[in-house]
Every structure is written in C-alpha cells, then in structure tokens.
Write an enzyme that holds these catalytic residues in place. Structure first.
Site, PDB file in Angstrom:
ATOM      1  N   ASP A  82     -36.173-114.171  35.871  1.00 45.18           N
ATOM      2  CA  ASP A  82     -35.312-113.797  34.734  1.00 45.18           C
ATOM      3  C   ASP A  82     -35.143-112.288  34.696  1.00 45.18           C
ATOM      4  OD1 ASP A  82     -34.462-115.535  31.951  1.00 45.18           O
ATOM      5  OD2 ASP A  82     -34.244-113.334  31.931  1.00 45.18           O
ATOM      6  N   HIS A  93     -21.929-116.808  17.299  1.00 42.59           N
ATOM      7  CA  HIS A  93     -22.017-117.787  16.215  1.00 42.59           C
ATOM      8  C   HIS A  93     -23.007-117.216  15.216  1.00 42.59           C
ATOM      9  CE1 HIS A  93     -23.663-121.326  14.245  1.00 42.59           C
ATOM     10  NE2 HIS A  93     -24.724-121.341  15.014  1.00 42.59           N
ATOM     11  N   TYR A 141     -24.771-125.604   8.855  1.00 41.81           N
ATOM     12  CA  TYR A 141     -26.030-126.335   8.982  1.00 41.81           C
ATOM     13  C   TYR A 141     -27.154-125.492   8.399  1.00 41.81           C
ATOM     14  CZ  TYR A 141     -26.895-123.496  13.212  1.00 41.81           C
ATOM     15  OH  TYR A 141     -27.080-122.461  14.088  1.00 41.81           O
ATOM     16  N   ASP A 191     -14.122-146.904  40.912  1.00 40.65           N
ATOM     17  CA  ASP A 191     -13.415-147.941  41.669  1.00 40.65           C
ATOM     18  C   ASP A 191     -12.128-147.352  42.208  1.00 40.65           C
ATOM     19  OD1 ASP A 191     -12.118-147.811  39.194  1.00 40.65           O
ATOM     20  OD2 ASP A 191     -11.908-149.979  38.990  1.00 40.65           O
ATOM     21  N   THR A 228      -8.503-147.909  44.814  1.00 44.31           N
ATOM     22  CA  THR A 228      -7.667-148.744  45.666  1.00 44.31           C
ATOM     23  C   THR A 228      -7.455-147.958  46.947  1.00 44.31           C
ATOM     24  OG1 THR A 228      -5.649-147.822  44.758  1.00 44.31           O
ATOM     25  CG2 THR A 228      -6.477-149.834  43.731  1.00 44.31           C
ATOM     26  N   TYR A 283       5.543-144.771  45.052  1.00 45.31           N
ATOM     27  CA  TYR A 283       5.170-143.359  45.214  1.00 45.31           C
ATOM     28  C   TYR A 283       6.256-142.624  45.964  1.00 45.31           C
ATOM     29  CZ  TYR A 283       0.485-144.953  44.027  1.00 45.31           C
ATOM     30  OH  TYR A 283      -0.593-145.494  43.376  1.00 45.31           O
TER      31      TYR A 283
HETATM   32  P1  FAD Z   1     -30.690-118.815  27.894  1.00 44.71           P
HETATM   33  O1  FAD Z   1     -31.767-119.087  26.932  1.00 44.71           O
HETATM   34  O2  FAD Z   1     -29.634-117.869  27.515  1.00 44.71           O
HETATM   35  O3  FAD Z   1     -31.357-118.412  29.244  1.00 44.71           O
HETATM   36  C1  FAD Z   1     -30.631-117.855  30.321  1.00 44.71           C
HETATM   37  C2  FAD Z   1     -31.511-116.827  30.971  1.00 44.71           C
HETATM   38  O4  FAD Z   1     -30.901-116.417  32.182  1.00 44.71           O
HETATM   39  C3  FAD Z   1     -31.677-115.596  30.118  1.00 44.71           C
HETATM   40  O5  FAD Z   1     -33.029-115.453  29.765  1.00 44.71           O
HETATM   41  C4  FAD Z   1     -31.157-114.462  31.001  1.00 44.71           C
HETATM   42  O6  FAD Z   1     -31.908-113.297  30.886  1.00 44.71           O
HETATM   43  C5  FAD Z   1     -31.257-115.070  32.379  1.00 44.71           C
HETATM   44  N1  FAD Z   1     -30.323-114.489  33.351  1.00 44.71           N
HETATM   45  C6  FAD Z   1     -28.984-114.400  33.244  1.00 44.71           C
HETATM   46  N2  FAD Z   1     -28.464-113.806  34.326  1.00 44.71           N
HETATM   47  C7  FAD Z   1     -29.493-113.533  35.148  1.00 44.71           C
HETATM   48  C8  FAD Z   1     -29.596-112.929  36.432  1.00 44.71           C
HETATM   49  N3  FAD Z   1     -28.511-112.504  37.106  1.00 44.71           N
HETATM   50  N4  FAD Z   1     -30.823-112.804  36.984  1.00 44.71           N
HETATM   51  C9  FAD Z   1     -31.925-113.241  36.331  1.00 44.71           C
HETATM   52  N5  FAD Z   1     -31.877-113.815  35.119  1.00 44.71           N
HETATM   53  C10 FAD Z   1     -30.687-113.954  34.533  1.00 44.71           C
HETATM   54  N6  FAD Z   1     -28.949-125.177  20.234  1.00 44.71           N
HETATM   55  C11 FAD Z   1     -29.487-126.268  19.660  1.00 44.71           C
HETATM   56  O7  FAD Z   1     -29.735-127.249  20.341  1.00 44.71           O
HETATM   57  N7  FAD Z   1     -29.763-126.311  18.330  1.00 44.71           N
HETATM   58  C12 FAD Z   1     -29.498-125.265  17.527  1.00 44.71           C
HETATM   59  O8  FAD Z   1     -29.762-125.313  16.326  1.00 44.71           O
HETATM   60  C13 FAD Z   1     -28.913-124.114  18.097  1.00 44.71           C
HETATM   61  N8  FAD Z   1     -28.602-123.071  17.312  1.00 44.71           N
HETATM   62  C14 FAD Z   1     -28.136-121.928  17.880  1.00 44.71           C
HETATM   63  C15 FAD Z   1     -27.907-120.839  17.063  1.00 44.71           C
HETATM   64  C16 FAD Z   1     -27.476-119.644  17.607  1.00 44.71           C
HETATM   65  C17 FAD Z   1     -27.247-118.482  16.704  1.00 44.71           C
HETATM   66  C18 FAD Z   1     -27.242-119.566  19.008  1.00 44.71           C
HETATM   67  C19 FAD Z   1     -26.795-118.303  19.625  1.00 44.71           C
HETATM   68  C20 FAD Z   1     -27.442-120.675  19.814  1.00 44.71           C
HETATM   69  C21 FAD Z   1     -27.887-121.854  19.267  1.00 44.71           C
HETATM   70  N9  FAD Z   1     -28.096-122.989  20.041  1.00 44.71           N
HETATM   71  C22 FAD Z   1     -28.656-124.105  19.483  1.00 44.71           C
HETATM   72  C23 FAD Z   1     -27.741-123.011  21.468  1.00 44.71           C
HETATM   73  C24 FAD Z   1     -28.932-122.762  22.347  1.00 44.71           C
HETATM   74  O9  FAD Z   1     -29.642-121.671  21.884  1.00 44.71           O
HETATM   75  C25 FAD Z   1     -28.524-122.522  23.781  1.00 44.71           C
HETATM   76  O10 FAD Z   1     -27.565-123.441  24.183  1.00 44.71           O
HETATM   77  C26 FAD Z   1     -29.713-122.606  24.721  1.00 44.71           C
HETATM   78  O11 FAD Z   1     -30.754-121.798  24.272  1.00 44.71           O
HETATM   79  C27 FAD Z   1     -29.322-122.195  26.119  1.00 44.71           C
HETATM   80  O12 FAD Z   1     -30.457-122.182  26.931  1.00 44.71           O
HETATM   81  P2  FAD Z   1     -30.370-121.678  28.435  1.00 44.71           P
HETATM   82  O13 FAD Z   1     -31.722-121.822  29.025  1.00 44.71           O
HETATM   83  O14 FAD Z   1     -29.247-122.354  29.105  1.00 44.71           O
HETATM   84  O15 FAD Z   1     -29.894-120.172  28.325  1.00 44.71           O
HETATM   85  N1  THG Z   2      -3.691-148.046  40.936  1.00 47.55           N
HETATM   86  C1  THG Z   2      -4.077-147.485  42.082  1.00 47.55           C
HETATM   87  N2  THG Z   2      -5.310-146.988  42.240  1.00 47.55           N
HETATM   88  C2  THG Z   2      -6.198-147.030  41.211  1.00 47.55           C
HETATM   89  C3  THG Z   2      -5.846-147.630  39.996  1.00 47.55           C
HETATM   90  C4  THG Z   2      -4.549-148.144  39.865  1.00 47.55           C
HETATM   91  N3  THG Z   2      -7.407-146.496  41.380  1.00 47.55           N
HETATM   92  C5  THG Z   2      -8.255-146.294  40.233  1.00 47.55           C
HETATM   93  C6  THG Z   2      -8.158-147.443  39.280  1.00 47.55           C
HETATM   94  N4  THG Z   2      -6.753-147.707  38.977  1.00 47.55           N
HETATM   95  C7  THG Z   2      -8.738-148.662  39.962  1.00 47.55           C
HETATM   96  N5  THG Z   2      -8.771-149.803  39.094  1.00 47.55           N
HETATM   97  C8  THG Z   2      -8.184-150.992  39.399  1.00 47.55           C
HETATM   98  C9  THG Z   2      -8.632-152.107  38.723  1.00 47.55           C
HETATM   99  C10 THG Z   2      -8.128-153.356  39.049  1.00 47.55           C
HETATM  100  C11 THG Z   2      -7.158-153.475  40.022  1.00 47.55           C
HETATM  101  C12 THG Z   2      -6.673-152.350  40.643  1.00 47.55           C
HETATM  102  C13 THG Z   2      -7.199-151.097  40.341  1.00 47.55           C
HETATM  103  C14 THG Z   2      -6.659-154.814  40.435  1.00 47.55           C
HETATM  104  N6  THG Z   2      -7.554-155.806  40.500  1.00 47.55           N
HETATM  105  C15 THG Z   2      -7.209-157.162  40.887  1.00 47.55           C
HETATM  106  C16 THG Z   2      -8.177-158.131  40.246  1.00 47.55           C
HETATM  107  O1  THG Z   2      -9.238-157.716  39.818  1.00 47.55           O
HETATM  108  O2  THG Z   2      -7.833-159.299  40.216  1.00 47.55           O
HETATM  109  C17 THG Z   2      -7.210-157.365  42.377  1.00 47.55           C
HETATM  110  C18 THG Z   2      -8.543-157.163  43.020  1.00 47.55           C
HETATM  111  C19 THG Z   2      -8.581-157.656  44.438  1.00 47.55           C
HETATM  112  O3  THG Z   2      -7.678-158.393  44.857  1.00 47.55           O
HETATM  113  O4  THG Z   2      -9.567-157.284  45.113  1.00 47.55           O
HETATM  114  O5  THG Z   2      -5.500-154.987  40.721  1.00 47.55           O
HETATM  115  O6  THG Z   2      -4.141-148.643  38.798  1.00 47.55           O
HETATM  116  N7  THG Z   2      -3.219-147.382  43.097  1.00 47.55           N
END
Ligand code: FAD
Ligand code: THG
Length: 799
Positions: A33, A218, A252, A533, A535, A632
């Site tokens: 860090d 924030h 909050y 999934d 096609t 297409y």
């Molecule tokens: P950080 O704690 O920021 O850690 C990142 C670390 O990376 C830092 O220590 C930094 O020094 C290090 N670093 C960066 N660049 C480098 C580098 N190049 N080399 C070495 N080290 C580096 N979250 C909740 O869940 N609940 C809450 O109530 C909440 N309240 C919040 C209130 C406030 C006011 C704030 C600001 C945030 C709040 N959050 C809350 C969010 C939460 O704090 C963060 O999302 C979380 O702490 C992020 O953690 P992190 O480990 O990803 O980042």
């Molecule tokens: N068209 C094309 N590609 C796709 C989709 C699409 N890719 C992503 C997503 N949609 C894939 N999902 C499906 C789901 C069902 C079918 C096709 C794509 C489908 N199923 C038939 C059945 O279940 O009876 C036939 C299956 C088979 O014969 O094996 O037609 O919309 N290009």
C-alpha cells in the site's frame, strides 16, 4: 509452490483477498500500500461501516451475507440490525418489495409498523414514519479492525504486508504479469490483484485497462452528544440501535456512543479529480462542505426530533467509487494474463468479494455467479470517459431512489441505434436501453390494432414501461407476422482452422455438422454451471456466426482461442430483423427468389439469400416460437432491408413489434434467458436445457455427468389471478415456507395467463403443485405448470 501474488491496496478488499488466498494455501502473498499502515488512507480507513444486506442482486446479497458471517466470526461486527423507514406511500410499497427481495435471497427480515420502528430505534417517533423494514442480521462493520484482523491471519500464514510502497509500474512479459515496480524496488509476481479502490482508474492506466469507475465524494457528519442517547452505549460497544436508512431523504444513520453519524446522498454529485489529492495523510478525506449538508441536517432533525438539541460537530467529504451500473468490478484483464481487479466494492460486500476472487484464482472459478460484477461485462461504447462519468454520477443521484427494474438511464441517450431507428421513430417506438442500445419496447403506431382491446390491464407498478399495445403486438405475431429489431443481439464471427475445435471444446452441443446448420449450445463453467447459451451457425467449413448474450461471451471465446482462430464482434457493423409469425414465409417468399419453403429452408438452417437487393444471411429460428427467420445484413443496407420487408408485409398485415411482446412470447414458449433464468449457479439439467448437451468432452462435461435428475428445477408458474403480473426476483412459497424465487415473468397473451418462471426444489416443481408468489407483501396463489405452455408439438415453428 503456489503462484506469487501481489495485492495492491491494503483496504478491506485487499485484506479480504489476502486472507482468502492464504487460507486456500496460496501463501506467497505480498500486500502493498502506498499509505502508512495500519490506516493507509483509502476509503476503508474511515468508512462508517453500515452493512445492509438486502440488494436486488442475489450475488450482492450473498457477498454481504458472507461479510456478516466472517466479520462476526472475527469479532469485528456489531449485529445491531438494520431498519429502513418509509415516510411516503411509494417508499412503504418499496419496502414491501425489498422484504420480498430479502426473502428470495435468504436475508431474514420483517415489515414493521410505526410503533415497532420506534420500539426498535430510540430516536424514532412513530408519527413521523409510515412503516419500516427490519433486518435483524444487518449491522456495523468495523472496517479498520476488519482490515487488521484479515491481514493478521494472512501474515500468520506467510503473507507480507508492506506500507509506504507505491506501485509505479506493472511489469509484464509476453502478455503475462511478472511483477510490480514500487518506489521501494521491484516485487516479482505471477498474479497481481489491483484492490486500489477509487484509485482503480490510475492502476488500470498502468496496464492499458479502462477501469470504469468514478471517484466521488459523499458527506458524512457526526453530531454533538444527543441527550436521548446518554448512557446507552460505551466506547467498546459504540452502537446498539439498528443502523437506519431514511431513503426518502437520501440519508442513513448510525450511533457513535452518544452521538449520531449521518451519511447523505442528497447533495450534488461531487466527482473527484485524482490529480488534486494529496499524496500523504488521508487522501480519501476531503474538507467538509457544510452548505451541501444543510438540507440533510434539516431532514435528519425532522425524522429524528431528538436531534433538536444537537449540532453537527464534525464532518468530511469522503471519497469512494461509483460505477456506470452500480456494481463492482471483478475479474482479469482481457489481454494481460495475471492482472486481476477487485474494485468499486463496498465494505458490505468486501469479504464475499475477497472469497470469490480467491476462489477464482485458486480454483479457476469464483464459486458464485459474478456476471453482473465481471470487469469485462461492458461494451466498448460503455467505456468512454464521458459515459463512465455520466452514468456513474447518475448512480450516485439515484442510489436510494425507488427504481423500477425497467427504468432506463436518462443519459447518454441515444447512444447506439440500429439502422431501422428512423423508421422506428416514425412508428412511435417507445425505447428502453440495454448495453447502450436503444430498443423499442412497443410502437404507438400499433395503438389502433383491434387486438389492443383483448389485452387485460394491470396494476400501476407492472404497468410502468408497459402498454396494452405490447400485448396486441404479441397477438399479431401469433396470428400474422411481425418485424423485430434483433440488431442489439451480440454476434461474433468465429473463423479459422481452429474455429470448430474451439467451439466444440467450449460448448455442450455438437457443432460438427455440414455448413448450413444452426445449433443451440451452452457455454459451461468447468464446474458445469451455465455461463451462457449460444446459437452457432456454421456458415462455412471454417466459419461460424455465433449469436451470444453479451460481452462476456466474447471475452470467454477470446481468452480460450489460440492463434488459429479469429474472433470478430460484428454486431455494430451488421443488423438483424426477426421476421416471425405464420405469414412470415409469405412475406419473405414475395421478396426473394431463393427457396424458403419448408423443404428448401428447414428449421435451424442458415443460408445466404437475397431479400430484394439486399444480401442477407438468413437463419430459420425464432426466440418467439413462430415460423420465421432472423435476417442479417450489413448495416448500410439495413434501412433498405426494413423497407423491402415492410412494403412486402403490408398485404399480410405486418407490424413492427417490440421487446415487451418479445419477452412474453419467449416465456410462453419456455425459452430461457441466460443470466436471468439460469446462471453459472445452475447446471443444464436443472435449467431444463439437457436437450442441448451432447456426450463428449468439453468444458463442464465431467461435472454434469450423471446429473440428469436434478434436485431443483426452473419451472413455469401460472398465477391464479391473471390481473397480477410480477416482475422477477419475487420469493415463491411452498408449504408455508420460502422455497425459491421468480426469474422472469410476463403475461402470456396467447394463453391468457400470467406466467412466472421460478426456481423450486424438485419436490415442489411437479406440475399441479400449488405455490404462492409474494408480491409487495401479498401472497398470490399460483400453480406449477407443465412446459412449454404454448405449442408443445412445435407445429408453429416447424411449419
Ligand atoms: P480502499 O480502502 O480505498 O483501499 C485502497 C488502497 O489502495 C488504499 O489504501 C490506497 O492507499 C491503496 N493504493 C492505491 N493506489 C496504490 C498504488 N499505486 N500503490 C500502492 N497502494 C495503492 N461502505 C459500506 O459498505 N458501508 C458504509 O456505510 C459505507 N460508508 C461510506 C462512507 C463514506 C464517507 C465513504 C467515503 C465510503 C463509504 N463506504 C461504505 C464505501 C467503502 O468505504 C469503500 O467502498 C471501501 O472501503 C473500499 O475498500 P477498498 O479496499 O476497495 O479501497
Ligand atoms: N438468436 C440468435 N442467437 C441467440 C439468441 C437468439 N443467442 C443468444 C440467445 N438468443 C440464445 N437463446 C435461445 C434460446 C432458445 C432458442 C434459441 C436461442 C431456440 N430453442 C429451440 C427450443 O428450445 O426448442 C430450439 C433448440 C434446438 O433445436 O436445439 O430456438 O434469439 N441467433
């Protein structure tokens, strides 16, 4: 010898990753860090640590659940419970919906009346709230202590933790990381995990990687001592009342002994320019701006009158990360092996994320469905600085809003449009957005269709972003013919001598068929879960067109492809019209000289044809379950293609139809949507996709062998009262206990029934089983149905 790992960042995320890796035997871990330990100055150094587990995402709720469990075991969690209160009817309804989400994901919760809110929280007056949502297992994480405890465990198992080591460069050779260069020298590594929080974009820049997050300030403030809290808490037990959310005012609250801590999201978005931050001290803490906090302070005192005798004693503008879709960024660099990212993660989800990332590294898979969090989920067009800034700032503004699952982002729009956009606008398209694409949900031009009168109305919530016109479009598709814009469907050209072998190795169905064949096939995880999934149309010996679900499919194929396969995303340069319905053949035959009879162009076949002047790749398949083709063409010919079909279709009563009809039709037919109906947490048999599995060897084959009789299933439910349509993620009750959850739902206009697909234990998944779907606190009666609900004999589609 396990790989040498460098974790950049000693915040909650870096600490969790180090702990989870060493616990899995990856003990050669170095945490670096830039700041001085133990409080290096990132967001974790001062986070108030509220942990509310309820989340629309099952994965996020799971991450939070694990954080609660682990931090409790480490003794760094105060399980004071959580309370969200409503002061508006909309919020009260939303709390009922959140109660449903919590039940679906297994978070214990209760809806409570105003006097119980007051009984739970010493500062609440019952006459100021309409009701509440109580989550007894939520609470307060002591972030700095959680960091210390996890780093201590990691150190015991051999990890090194070095403060005041700034990473300046990431070293690599031949597309693999080899180490990092710090201001104190080089550290060799096989794996580098960037856990640098809101510094992520900086760290990403070292390796040419866009980290789509926006650092934003924030506000968090503490009051002077509050008389009503005197004597309740102590320095060792700082809080006893539930953590509190007042989302109607973007606020909050938590206790700090006898003071109240208040966080606000009500102020203007305050994006932070990383260049302006000090190098030393607490760079994540900016000067408090009291004017921005003033309205929140008034709102706080209105909700909690006991604050009348208190003042704001201190406050700060603290920096943390916001992303375009509000979800974290986890995964490996697409082009640089061994460079991993775990950023934009709250304290709430930190342990769950650490566990998933450590599993991903040590076991090859994260162990839970992470597609919503995957670093590589974004399209290129979603990675521009302006897109990231606009969307992330919007997410800050909306963080506590009552959001409907279909609400589209306001900006930047329109971003991606198909060649048919001008025509769609003329037809009164109502657009929503997905992956940057404008997608018509229905067309106002269809308002005059007589079918509109056959469509039942629905409640206010499920009527948002919906119109009875959509129902009429679905009915017309089944009766006549409709044109659907399928352009946003991700398509890949997979070519070269190794193309077949790659697709055979990665997917479940047999693709070794003659050119002209289209095959439905599944991408599995090694553990057998369904990633996606596809096609696959074999267009030539060495050329395939793959219909995919999103960027993660492209990412998977690219990672696995050798030098003998070329993969090109052709989505943007091409377009697609789905021409579907019983008259689809009549329409197509009237504009092509190619044989489109059933004998001449069979089901699940692909061929190059001409539609009027337009060269087209036609595929006879239909996600809506009707006779027809996906057509297409290259993008510049798209408008012409539309016009030719539209003109020819007039005689047959063609309409343009939108996503809303599309979704209803596919559910009637039982076609699953990957990522929504099934994820990597489900195997093909559970998902009802065993028909797409071949015997043979491919990724996931061993894992699913012998699993043909699953213990849970994805099945359709029909609601007894067709005037209710649910939205997805609602809990399903069986025998008076929560037994599963809804994945997708829609009204089936052809079958005249309200459909909800749901996961249920096999014993509750037999057709005829009575169940309840909980919707806004109400239990709606439903019954498990046999599928498909429409055209089980495939008469339509094979006509
Ligand atoms: P950080 O704690 O920021 O850690 C990142 C670390 O990376 C830092 O220590 C930094 O020094 C290090 N670093 C960066 N660049 C480098 C580098 N190049 N080399 C070495 N080290 C580096 N979250 C909740 O869940 N609940 C809450 O109530 C909440 N309240 C919040 C209130 C406030 C006011 C704030 C600001 C945030 C709040 N959050 C809350 C969010 C939460 O704090 C963060 O999302 C979380 O702490 C992020 O953690 P992190 O480990 O990803 O980042
Ligand atoms: N068209 C094309 N590609 C796709 C989709 C699409 N890719 C992503 C997503 N949609 C894939 N999902 C499906 C789901 C069902 C079918 C096709 C794509 C489908 N199923 C038939 C059945 O279940 O009876 C036939 C299956 C088979 O014969 O094996 O037609 O919309 N290009």
């Amino acid at each position: 010898m396990t790989p040498r790992v460098v974790v950049i960042g000693a915040g909650v995320v870096g600490a969790a990753v180090a702990d989870e890796l060493t616990a899995r035997g990856w003990t050669d871990v170095t945490v670096l860090d830039r700041g001085a330990l133990p409080l290096p100055g990132g967001s974790s150094s001062h986070a108030p640590g509220l942990v509310f587990q309820t989340n629309p995402s099952k994965t996020m709720a799971g991450f939070a659940g694990y954080t609660v469990e682990k931090m409790s075991a480490l003794g760094v969690f105060d399980q004071v419970g959580g309370l969200e209160v409503a002061t508006t009817p909309e919020r009260l309804a939303d709390l009922r919906r959140r109660h449903g989400l919590a039940t679906s994901w297994g978070v214990p919760s209760r809806l409570v009346e105003p006097d119980e809110c007051a009984a739970l929280h010493p500062l609440i007056e019952p006459d100021r709230v309409l009701g509440g949502f109580h989550t007894p297992t939520d609470g307060l994480a002591k972030a700095p202590r959680a960091v210390a405890a996890q780093l201590a465990r990691a150190t015991d198992l051999g990890a090194r933790v070095l403060g005041e080591h700034r990473v300046l460069e990431v070293l690599s050779e031949k597309g693999r990381v080899t180490g990092v260069r710090t201001d104190q020298g080089d550290v060799p590594a096989d794996v580098v995990v960037s856990a640098t929080g809101f510094w992520g974009p900086r760290t990403g820049a070292l390796v040419g990687l866009t980290i789509p997050l926006l650092p934003m300030a924030h506000q968090y403030a503490r009051t002077t001592p509050v008389a009503a809290l005197a004597g309740r808490n102590s320095e060792t037990a700082e809080a006893s009342a539930p953590i509190l959310r007042h989302q109607d005012r973007d606020l909050y609250f938590r206790e700090h002994v006898d003071r109240v801590g208040i966080g606000s999201y009500a102020h203007r978005p305050m994006p932070v320019d990383l260049d302006t931050l000090p190098a030393e001290g607490m760079p994540s803490v900016l000067q408090f701006t009291p004017d921005d906090f003033a309205p929140s302070w008034a709102d706080a005192r209105e909700l909690l009158p006991a604050l009348e005798d208190a003042e704001i004693a201190s406050g700060f503008n603290g920096i943390f990360s916001f992303t375009p879709d509000g979800m974290p960024l986890l995964g490996e660099h697409p082009d640089l092996r061994g460079f991993w990212v775990a950023e934009a993660v709250w304290v709430t989800h930190s342990c769950g994320v650490g566990q998933a990332l450590a599993r991903w590294l040590a076991e090859g898979e994260p162990g839970v469905d992470v597609h919503e969090c995957d670093l590589n989920r974004f399209e290129q067009a979603q990675l521009s600085p302006s897109y990231v800034e606009t969307r992330s700032a919007q997410n800050f503004v909306e963080v506590y809003d009552v959001l409907h699952p279909l609400d589209p982002p306001a900006r930047p729009r329109p971003l991606r449009v198909s060649p048919f956009h001008a025509r769609q606008v003329e037809l009164g398209a109502v657009f929503l957005e997905a992956s940057g694409w404008e997608r018509p949900h229905w067309f106002e031009a269809n308002a005059g269709l007589p079918e509109v009168r056959r469509v039942p109305g629905r409640g206010e919530w499920e009527a948002r972003h919906w119109s009875p016109i959509a129902g009429a479009e679905a009915l017309v598709t089944r009766d006549r013919v409709a044109m659907y814009d399928m352009t946003p469907l991700k398509r890949l050209d997979v070519s070269g001598p190794g193309a077949l072998a790659l697709l055979q190795r990665l997917t479940t169905n047999n693709l070794d068929k003659k050119p002209g064949a289209v095959t439905y096939t599944l991408l599995l995880e090694p553990s057998g879960g369904v990633r996606s999934d596809l096609t696959v149309a074999r267009l030539g010996e060495q050329r395939f067109q793959v219909g995919a679900n999103g960027n993660l499919d492209l990412d998977r194929l690219q990672r696995e492809a050798g030098g003998d396969v070329h993969i090109t995303d052709i989505t943007g340069g091409t377009c697609c019209i789905g021409l579907w319905g019983p008259r689809a053949r009549d329409v197509l035959a009237s504009v092509t000289r190619d044989d489109v009879s059933h004998a001449g162009f069979g089901y699940f076949r692909a061929r190059a044809i001409h539609v009027g002047d337009v060269p087209v790749t036609a595929m006879r398949l239909s996600y809506v379950g009707e006779l027809g083709w996906e057509l297409y063409a290259s993008a510049e010919l798209g408008l012409r293609l539309w016009d030719v079909l539209w003109e020819a279709g007039r005689r047959y009563g063609v309409i343009a139809a939108g996503r809303s009809a599309f979704n209803s039709l596919r559910l009637e037919k039982g076609y699953r949507s990957a990522g929504t109906d099934m994820t990597t947490e489900h195997d093909p048999y559970e998902a009802g996709l065993g028909f797409a599995v071949r015997p043979g060897s491919y990724v996931g084959a061993t894992a699913i062998a012998g699993k043909e009789q699953p213990t849970r299933r994805l099945v359709p439910l029909l609601l007894d009262d067709p005037s209710h349509v649910v939205m997805g993620k609602e809990p399903v009750w069986h025998a008076d206990a929560p037994a599963g959850y809804v994945t997708s739902a829609a009204y089936g206009y052809t079958i005249d029934a309200s459909i909800a697909y749901a996961w249920l234990p096999a014993a509750a998944a037999e057709p005829g089983t009575p169940v309840h779907v909980e919707y806004f606190g109400e239990r709606l009666r439903a019954v498990v149905a046999a599928e498909p609900l429409f055209d089980p004999e495939m008469k339509r589609i094979r006509a």
